[in-house]
Design a protein around this motif. Sequence first.
Motif, PDB file in Angstrom:
ATOM      1  N   GLU A  26     -63.132 -11.881   3.241  1.00 46.46           N
ATOM      2  CA  GLU A  26     -62.727 -10.481   3.120  1.00 46.46           C
ATOM      3  C   GLU A  26     -63.850  -9.539   2.710  1.00 46.46           C
ATOM      4  O   GLU A  26     -63.626  -8.548   2.042  1.00 46.46           O
ATOM      5  N   LEU A  27     -65.095  -9.833   3.102  1.00 46.21           N
ATOM      6  CA  LEU A  27     -66.178  -8.899   2.841  1.00 46.21           C
ATOM      7  C   LEU A  27     -66.170  -7.825   3.909  1.00 46.21           C
ATOM      8  O   LEU A  27     -65.854  -8.082   5.062  1.00 46.21           O
ATOM      9  N   GLU A  28     -66.522  -6.600   3.531  1.00 47.70           N
ATOM     10  CA  GLU A  28     -66.575  -5.520   4.499  1.00 47.70           C
ATOM     11  C   GLU A  28     -67.839  -5.639   5.329  1.00 47.70           C
ATOM     12  O   GLU A  28     -68.907  -5.938   4.813  1.00 47.70           O
ATOM     13  N   CYS A  29     -67.720  -5.386   6.620  1.00 48.94           N
ATOM     14  CA  CYS A  29     -68.897  -5.362   7.462  1.00 48.94           C
ATOM     15  C   CYS A  29     -69.378  -3.918   7.572  1.00 48.94           C
ATOM     16  O   CYS A  29     -68.766  -3.020   7.034  1.00 48.94           O
ATOM     17  N   ASP A  30     -70.472  -3.710   8.270  1.00 51.12           N
ATOM     18  CA  ASP A  30     -71.028  -2.371   8.396  1.00 51.12           C
ATOM     19  C   ASP A  30     -70.320  -1.535   9.451  1.00 51.12           C
ATOM     20  O   ASP A  30     -70.705  -0.416   9.709  1.00 51.12           O
ATOM     21  N   ALA A  31     -69.277  -2.065  10.067  1.00 47.17           N
ATOM     22  CA  ALA A  31     -68.544  -1.320  11.082  1.00 47.17           C
ATOM     23  C   ALA A  31     -67.788  -0.163  10.440  1.00 47.17           C
ATOM     24  O   ALA A  31     -67.386  -0.230   9.283  1.00 47.17           O
ATOM     25  N   LEU A  32     -67.643   0.907  11.206  1.00 49.41           N
ATOM     26  CA  LEU A  32     -66.852   2.047  10.746  1.00 49.41           C
ATOM     27  C   LEU A  32     -65.416   1.850  11.206  1.00 49.41           C
ATOM     28  O   LEU A  32     -65.177   1.554  12.375  1.00 49.41           O
ATOM     29  N   SER A  78     -58.813  17.300  16.151  1.00 47.77           N
ATOM     30  CA  SER A  78     -58.502  16.144  15.316  1.00 47.77           C
ATOM     31  C   SER A  78     -59.845  15.697  14.759  1.00 47.77           C
ATOM     32  O   SER A  78     -60.787  15.444  15.522  1.00 47.77           O
ATOM     33  N   ILE A  79     -59.916  15.622  13.434  1.00 52.63           N
ATOM     34  CA  ILE A  79     -61.141  15.164  12.781  1.00 52.63           C
ATOM     35  C   ILE A  79     -60.836  13.766  12.265  1.00 52.63           C
ATOM     36  O   ILE A  79     -60.045  13.597  11.340  1.00 52.63           O
ATOM     37  N   HIS A  80     -61.434  12.780  12.888  1.00 56.19           N
ATOM     38  CA  HIS A  80     -61.183  11.371  12.585  1.00 56.19           C
ATOM     39  C   HIS A  80     -62.163  10.936  11.498  1.00 56.19           C
ATOM     40  O   HIS A  80     -63.373  10.932  11.728  1.00 56.19           O
ATOM     41  N   CYS A  81     -61.638  10.596  10.326  1.00 54.13           N
ATOM     42  CA  CYS A  81     -62.463  10.182   9.192  1.00 54.13           C
ATOM     43  C   CYS A  81     -62.546   8.664   9.167  1.00 54.13           C
ATOM     44  O   CYS A  81     -61.526   7.986   9.282  1.00 54.13           O
ATOM     45  N   TYR A  82     -63.736   8.145   8.994  1.00 53.76           N
ATOM     46  CA  TYR A  82     -63.970   6.708   8.991  1.00 53.76           C
ATOM     47  C   TYR A  82     -64.382   6.224   7.601  1.00 53.76           C
ATOM     48  O   TYR A  82     -65.041   6.951   6.858  1.00 53.76           O
ATOM     49  N   LYS A  83     -63.987   4.991   7.289  1.00 56.70           N
ATOM     50  CA  LYS A  83     -64.452   4.348   6.057  1.00 56.70           C
ATOM     51  C   LYS A  83     -65.882   3.901   6.294  1.00 56.70           C
ATOM     52  O   LYS A  83     -66.246   3.524   7.400  1.00 56.70           O
ATOM     53  N   THR A  84     -66.680   3.928   5.214  1.00 56.96           N
ATOM     54  CA  THR A  84     -68.065   3.512   5.331  1.00 56.96           C
ATOM     55  C   THR A  84     -68.490   2.706   4.114  1.00 56.96           C
ATOM     56  O   THR A  84     -67.910   2.851   3.040  1.00 56.96           O
ATOM     57  N   THR A  85     -69.498   1.878   4.306  1.00 55.26           N
ATOM     58  CA  THR A  85     -70.069   1.138   3.176  1.00 55.26           C
ATOM     59  C   THR A  85     -71.293   1.868   2.622  1.00 55.26           C
ATOM     60  O   THR A  85     -71.894   1.414   1.671  1.00 55.26           O
ATOM     61  N   THR A  86     -71.661   3.006   3.235  1.00 58.56           N
ATOM     62  CA  THR A  86     -72.791   3.810   2.755  1.00 58.56           C
ATOM     63  C   THR A  86     -72.332   5.245   2.512  1.00 58.56           C
ATOM     64  O   THR A  86     -72.635   6.139   3.294  1.00 58.56           O
ATOM     65  N   PRO A  87     -71.601   5.513   1.416  1.00 52.90           N
ATOM     66  CA  PRO A  87     -71.029   6.836   1.189  1.00 52.90           C
ATOM     67  C   PRO A  87     -72.047   7.941   0.904  1.00 52.90           C
ATOM     68  O   PRO A  87     -71.717   9.113   0.996  1.00 52.90           O
ATOM     69  N   LEU A  88     -73.282   7.601   0.576  1.00 56.38           N
ATOM     70  CA  LEU A  88     -74.263   8.625   0.232  1.00 56.38           C
ATOM     71  C   LEU A  88     -74.656   9.498   1.416  1.00 56.38           C
ATOM     72  O   LEU A  88     -75.094  10.624   1.241  1.00 56.38           O
ATOM     73  N   ALA A  89     -74.505   8.999   2.638  1.00 56.10           N
ATOM     74  CA  ALA A  89     -74.864   9.772   3.821  1.00 56.10           C
ATOM     75  C   ALA A  89     -73.857  10.887   4.093  1.00 56.10           C
ATOM     76  O   ALA A  89     -74.155  11.837   4.804  1.00 56.10           O
TER      77      ALA A  89
END
Length: 190
Positions: A26-32, A78-89
């Motif tokens: 269950e680790l998150e990958c870099d995919a959005l 429609s503004i599609h918001c994605y989860k990310t593992t790099t929130p600083l960007a």
Amino acid sequence: RVKMSSEEILMCPVELGKNFCLYFDELECDALCKEKTLHRVLRNVNSQLLVVRPDLNVAAFEDVTDQEMQSGKGMHFSIHCYKTTTPLAGMPVAFSVQVEDKSYYMCCERECGEMIVRFKEGEVPKEIPGESNIIFFKKTFTSCCSKAFKFEYSMERGMFLAFEEEGFLRKLILKKLSKDEVDETTKMSL
């Protein structure tokens, strides 16, 4: 639990393998991955609405009457918001718009050495495995202006959605800015 970038990440060990290697699940990958979708109009600093006209292959900020806004052709995004593992960007987002019975998504393409904003027929994907020409990072315009935003193109840092006067049009473009430069043509409200 491990604390990283002010977010807690839950790590679940699965098994201890050969040579005492620990395996995780269950680790998150870099995919959005698409998290939510907002339905908004985009306004520039002149309070004009962004209107997409795929038949003319143009997107421009225009003065819109109340009646035109209610019909909403090409201006309700429609503004599609994605989860990310790099929130600083910034928050990764993609834009789509409905025109008549067709859906169009915003992307950027290089043409004659210049980056061009395009709207192509199709749907925004639920998951993006790597880099994508449809992703922009939503950032606050300035620290003292939290209700306005700028959108940086994910594949070319320093390139922002903006408008440029072309005849009577205020055409949607990508504009190169130096670090920390404040440019009113990139200021948008939702």
